[in-house]
Design a protein around this motif. Structure first.
Motif, short mmCIF file in Angstrom:
data_model
loop_
_atom_site.label_atom_id
_atom_site.label_comp_id
_atom_site.label_asym_id
_atom_site.label_seq_id
_atom_site.Cartn_x
_atom_site.Cartn_y
_atom_site.Cartn_z
N ASN A 1 62.69 49.71 34.26
CA ASN A 1 61.31 49.73 34.78
C ASN A 1 61.15 50.68 35.95
O ASN A 1 60.10 51.32 36.10
N LEU A 2 62.17 50.81 36.80
CA LEU A 2 62.05 51.72 37.94
C LEU A 2 61.84 53.16 37.49
O LEU A 2 61.15 53.94 38.16
N LEU A 3 62.42 53.51 36.35
CA LEU A 3 62.26 54.87 35.84
C LEU A 3 60.79 55.24 35.61
O LEU A 3 60.42 56.42 35.70
N SER B 1 61.10 37.68 33.72
CA SER B 1 61.45 36.70 32.70
C SER B 1 60.96 37.07 31.32
O SER B 1 61.24 36.36 30.36
N ASP B 2 60.21 38.17 31.19
CA ASP B 2 59.55 38.41 29.92
C ASP B 2 60.48 39.03 28.88
O ASP B 2 61.37 39.80 29.20
N PHE B 3 60.24 38.65 27.65
CA PHE B 3 60.92 39.23 26.50
C PHE B 3 59.95 40.09 25.68
O PHE B 3 60.13 40.30 24.50
N SER B 4 58.89 40.55 26.31
CA SER B 4 57.79 41.19 25.58
C SER B 4 58.21 42.45 24.85
O SER B 4 57.58 42.84 23.87
N LEU C 1 57.00 36.27 37.11
CA LEU C 1 56.92 37.72 37.24
C LEU C 1 57.41 38.36 35.95
O LEU C 1 58.34 37.87 35.33
N SER C 2 56.78 39.43 35.55
CA SER C 2 57.35 40.26 34.49
C SER C 2 58.45 41.11 35.12
O SER C 2 58.56 41.21 36.35
N TRP C 3 59.27 41.74 34.28
CA TRP C 3 60.27 42.64 34.84
C TRP C 3 59.61 43.84 35.51
O TRP C 3 60.15 44.38 36.48
N LYS C 4 58.45 44.21 35.04
CA LYS C 4 57.71 45.29 35.71
C LYS C 4 57.28 44.85 37.10
O LYS C 4 57.40 45.61 38.07
#
Length: 414
Positions: free
Chosen positions: A78-80, A215-218, A396-399
């Motif tokens: 996500n940081l990318l 926590s998302d697996f989206s 929180l999403s990973w984003k």
């Protein structure tokens, strides 16, 4: 003739391994010291963007899908995509220097860059400590992500060689620019440790912050919900409990399996699904699982790891997520279970309260009877639909997690 070589191997291998690592660290340190003494390793911007280097050495060479590695992969991915102010590069350490994960070229440092140690490479941090000090002295911010103090606070649950290595690792990162913890509970625990141990040497300007994990697996390709549990080779029971974590002493699997033995002895229609690799100091627990009369029926153990797709499907198909760990820095399965809106049965420890608040069913006590009684209590609540629900937990999403990490790296969080 008796072949004693395998026995000697078991006796001496850990010692030889530590000696080999010590010798390798000495040689690498000598090479890096040579780089430092040959001239300043940190240049001016030379027209390029400032960079965030994300150290993913452990994941790059040895991705076992562990909790820490899953965190590292999600945050780095996500940081990318989250910053235009910096060029973000994933890197690994090999030989005597760092290289880009995408292309393999040597990296260079400029003033204003950030070096982010994300996946806790303990030996590497010790070996390269002089390099990190040199970088900080010359305008590069050096930051470590931090998962827990468990090797200090619960050393009886850990391999003692690892405890020694962890203490040395901690002594190094305390001189970094900043430490980002995976929860407020972990940050508070680290601050309390430093307050209680004022003689512990550290960077007097060290910042300690935190970001709760995602926590998302989206992003996963989930197996279609119409597929049955038979796709995993077993039949579902009426109520199916899922545990996700390495099988090691702190996770209290022995208590859990013995508690389920009590429940099965009473004829209760429950199953226990375990997703976790073999850990340390747990041979009796392995035996308790694998020699259990319910093994491969009501008791399923994925000891070799499964894909994220398969894990996602198990979360979908289970009825409740159980987390019995005696100590955690975060506990991914709590947030992941809530993401799938599954009821949670959790040991009553601070970080689980931080994540789930009153939206979980809590238990304490370390005996099998303590847990079996609480599970029976939960089962009655569940039958009446009066059990605590997890759908109100703010996740929180990973984003989201990575965005907060980025703000901290950039200096926006104090």
């Amino acid at each position: 003739m008796l072949n004693i070589e395998p026995v000697l191997g078991r006796i001496y291998h850990p010692v030889l391994h530590r000696l080999r690592c010590k010798n390798e660290r000495r040689l690498v340190k000598k090479a890096i010291d040579g780089r430092i003494s040959s001239g300043n390793l940190v240049g001016e911007s030379s027209g390029r963007k400032k960079r965030i280097y994300i150290d993913l050495s452990d994941v790059f060479f040895n991705d076992k899908g562990t909790g820490i590695q899953r965190v590292s992969k999600n945050i780095s991915k996500n940081l990318l995509d989250l910053t235009t102010a910096y060029e973000v590069k994933n890197v690994y350490f090999k030989g005597t220097w760092y290289f880009s994960c995408d292309g393999g070229e040597e990296i260079d440092f400029c003033r204003g860059d950030i070096f982010f140690v994300l996946d806790q490479p303990i030996n590497e941090v010790r070996t390269n400590f002089d390099l990190f000090l040199h970088l900080m002295k010359n305008g590069v911010k050096v930051v470590s992500f931090f998962h827990d103090l468990i090797p200090l606070t619960h050393s009886n649950f850990c391999d003692q060689g690892y405890v020694k290595d962890f203490k040395k690792f901690l002594s190094k990162i305390l001189f970094f620019s900043e430490i980002i913890c995976n929860s407020k509970s972990t940050a508070d625990e680290l601050k309390a440790f430093l307050a209680e141990n004022p003689k512990v040497k550290r960077n007097p300007n060290l910042k300690i912050s935190y970001s709760l994990l995602g926590s998302d697996f989206s992003s996963l390709k989930k197996i279609e919900s119409k597929s049955s549990a038979n796709s995993f080779g077993f039949e579902k029971s009426e109520i199916n409990f899922l545990m996700v974590s390495t099988v090691e002493p702190r996770k209290m699997y022995t208590q859990v399996v013995k508690a389920f033995n009590i429940l099965w002895g009473k004829g209760l229609p429950v199953s226990l699904w375990i997703v976790g690799r073999r850990g340390w100091l747990s041979e009796k627990t392995f035996k308790l699982i694998e020699e259990n009369p319910h093994f491969s029926r009501e008791l399923i153990w994925y000891s070799n790891g499964i894909s994220d797709d398969e894990l996602s499907t198990l979360y979908e198909k289970c009825d409740v997520v159980l987390f019995a760990s005696i100590a955690e820095g975060f506990g991914l399965a709590v947030a992941e279970g809530a993401y799938f809106k599954k009821p949670l049965i959790l040991r009553d420890i601070p970080v689980f309260r931080e994540i789930a608040d009153d939206n979980a069913f809590y238990f304490s006590g370390t005996e099998a009877e303590d847990l079996s009684a609480k599970i029976e209590e939960w089962l009655e609540l569940y039958k009446n639909n009066s059990h605590p629900k997890s759908d109100k937990i703010r996740l929180l999403s990973w984003k989201d997690c990575s965005q907060k990490v980025l703000e901290i790296l950039e200096g926006g969080e104090k």
